[in-house]
Write a protein that holds these residues in place. Structure first.
Motif, short mmCIF file in Angstrom:
data_model
loop_
_atom_site.label_atom_id
_atom_site.label_comp_id
_atom_site.label_asym_id
_atom_site.label_seq_id
_atom_site.Cartn_x
_atom_site.Cartn_y
_atom_site.Cartn_z
N GLN A 247 1.06 -1.28 0.02
CA GLN A 247 -0.01 0.08 0.03
C GLN A 247 0.69 1.19 0.08
O GLN A 247 1.81 1.26 0.82
CB GLN A 247 -0.92 -0.12 1.15
N TYR A 248 0.52 2.27 -1.00
CA TYR A 248 1.26 3.35 -0.96
C TYR A 248 0.58 4.38 -1.20
O TYR A 248 -0.51 4.22 -2.08
CB TYR A 248 2.60 3.18 -1.94
N PHE A 249 0.68 5.62 -0.76
CA PHE A 249 -0.50 6.71 -0.90
C PHE A 249 0.28 7.93 -0.34
O PHE A 249 1.45 8.10 0.38
CB PHE A 249 -1.61 6.45 -0.36
N ILE A 250 -0.39 9.08 -0.75
CA ILE A 250 0.07 10.40 -0.12
C ILE A 250 -1.09 11.07 1.03
O ILE A 250 -2.21 10.68 0.81
CB ILE A 250 -0.08 11.62 -0.99
N ALA A 251 -0.56 11.67 2.15
CA ALA A 251 -1.32 12.16 2.88
C ALA A 251 -0.91 13.86 2.97
O ALA A 251 0.30 13.99 2.83
CB ALA A 251 -1.43 11.45 4.41
N VAL A 252 -2.10 14.57 3.09
CA VAL A 252 -1.90 16.06 3.05
C VAL A 252 -2.29 16.56 4.24
O VAL A 252 -3.49 16.82 4.46
CB VAL A 252 -2.28 16.58 1.84
N PRO A 253 -1.38 17.06 5.16
CA PRO A 253 -2.09 17.64 6.56
C PRO A 253 -2.50 19.19 6.49
O PRO A 253 -2.02 19.69 5.46
CB PRO A 253 -0.95 17.51 7.60
N ASP A 254 -3.26 19.27 7.36
CA ASP A 254 -4.03 20.77 7.29
C ASP A 254 -2.81 21.90 8.02
O ASP A 254 -3.25 22.18 9.09
CB ASP A 254 -5.07 20.86 7.89
N MET A 255 -1.53 21.83 7.32
CA MET A 255 -0.70 22.87 7.85
C MET A 255 0.11 23.30 6.83
O MET A 255 0.34 22.64 5.86
CB MET A 255 0.15 22.24 9.10
N LYS A 256 0.85 24.45 7.00
CA LYS A 256 1.46 25.20 5.86
C LYS A 256 2.98 25.43 6.41
O LYS A 256 3.03 25.85 7.70
CB LYS A 256 0.91 26.48 5.23
N SER A 257 3.87 25.28 5.46
CA SER A 257 5.33 25.76 5.85
C SER A 257 5.83 26.75 5.03
O SER A 257 5.09 26.83 3.74
CB SER A 257 6.14 24.65 6.14
N VAL A 258 6.90 27.36 5.31
CA VAL A 258 7.38 28.40 4.17
C VAL A 258 8.24 27.86 3.37
O VAL A 258 9.08 26.85 3.50
CB VAL A 258 8.00 29.69 4.72
N GLY A 259 8.27 28.23 1.85
CA GLY A 259 9.13 27.95 0.92
C GLY A 259 9.71 29.09 0.04
O GLY A 259 9.12 30.20 0.27
N VAL A 260 10.40 28.81 -0.88
CA VAL A 260 10.70 29.81 -1.94
C VAL A 260 10.34 29.43 -3.28
O VAL A 260 10.56 28.25 -3.80
CB VAL A 260 12.10 30.26 -1.80
#
Ligand code: XMP
Length: 326
Positions: A247-260
């Motif tokens: 089994q393989y998948f993506i999870a996306v949490p409800d949080m943000k971080s900074v990037g460029v």
């Protein structure tokens, strides 16, 4: 009618020849059971319901009415594949219901995972029930119950799968694969000519991407998750990991971080890759994915998916982490 008990003497279906013999026998049994009546099936596109659909189409053709409910939490391309394979390929009597808005509206602002599961499960039954009540002359309900379901939950498919039966529905059941183990169902599916991508599909939770879009679901984050997951699946398939990792998948949490990005600060969500192997989902080990491939997937996701600015790889075995994130 078959019993719910698999006799010790029953041969394991390991080859196409054995699967063909099983199919011939079931076609005969189903025709005897159903006669000229109509049968209803909730077709999710998962292995079990797909195999049952193909088997019943072979046995009774248009007397089978399939209902595919798209709850808006499917992986990319899944509902399209159901329509392609069953409506176009097998000329099935298929009703497609796009209930995305209903589900996403109900889920708005709901962050508790169990509450999300409850809403998705209940709404699924409601939509299915509504479709069933529009139809007349249905006498049977087909289910993709398999033998482990009988052993684990006494015959009722999916204690926690979406698609449990509305209790008040009074149909007789048609369950042609209920004495088979999963690997046998896959062989039967191949013998019936279903695409490999369908019969070898990895397990996918009934509430779908709903439990991988962590916390309260928003359409933009759900969209990002679906696109990132499609890239992961495409890369695993291209690199020979499709049948190797359970089994393989993506999870996306409800949080943000900074990037460029393009020289500017850019806030985005992280995409978390989970890739595990297990035999029974009770314990699981983390798969050793080549580092170069992880870097390639990271590049693709961060450059192709709007809203994602980091990719993380979850190294946690079960226990201590569950397979899903919520
Ligand atoms: P966990 O996260 O408990 O998952 O380690 C074990 C297996 O169960 C699947 N899973 C679900 N399947 N409805 C389902 O039909 C659910 O609500 C659900 N939650 C987890 C999970 O994908 C894994 O295969």
């Amino acid at each position: 009618m078959q019993t719910d008990f698999r006799p010790e003497s029953m041969q394991r279906i390991t080859t196409i020849e054995l699967a063909n013999a099983f199919i011939d026998e079931q076609v005969k049994l189903v025709r005897e059971q159903v006669k000229d009546k109509k049968v209803l099936l909730a077709l999710s596109g998962g292995v079990d319901s797909s195999v049952v659909a193909a088997l019943l189409i072979k046995a009774i053709g248009k007397q089978l009415v399939c209902v595919h409910v798209n709850h808006g939490l499917m992986r990319k391309g899944e509902s399209e594949q159901v329509i392609e394979v069953f409506k176009k390929g097998l000329d099935a009597n298929l009703i497609y219901v796009d209930a995305t808005d209903r589900f996403l509206d109900l889920l708005k602002g709901v962050s508790d995972p169990e509450q999300k599961r409850k809403i998705i499960g209940n709404e699924f039954i409601k939509v299915f029930d509504e479709e069933a009540s529009k139809l007349s002359g249905i006498s049977f309900l087909a289910q993709g119950t398999i033998y482990p379901d009988i052993i684990e939950s006494k015959g009722v498919k999916a204690h926690h799968n979406v698609g449990g039966l509305p209790e008040e529905m009074e149909f007789s059941l048609v369950e042609p694969v209920k004495l088979l183990y999963k690997d046998e169902v896959r062989v039967v599916g191949k013998a019936l000519g279903l695409p490999v991508s369908m019969v070898e599909r990895q397990p996918f939770p009934g509430p779908g991407l709903g439990v991988r879009c962590l916390g309260a679901i928003t359409r933009d984050r759900l969209h990002a998750l679906r696109e990132a997951d499609a890239i992961l699946r495409e890369e695993f398939a291209k690199n020979g990991l499709e049948g190797k990792v359970w089994q393989y998948f993506i999870a996306v949490p409800d949080m943000k971080s900074v990037g460029v990005k393009d020289g500017k600060r850019y806030e985005g969500w992280p995409a978390i890759i989970r890739a595990v192997n297990t035999t029974d989902a009770m314990t699981a080990t983390v798969e050793n994915i080549p580092f170069e491939l992880l870097k390639h997937i990271t590049n693709r996701i961060t450059s192709e998916v709007e809203g994602i600015n980091r990719v993380l790889y979850d190294l946690t075995p079960k226990p201590i982490g569950t397979i899903e994130w919520e």
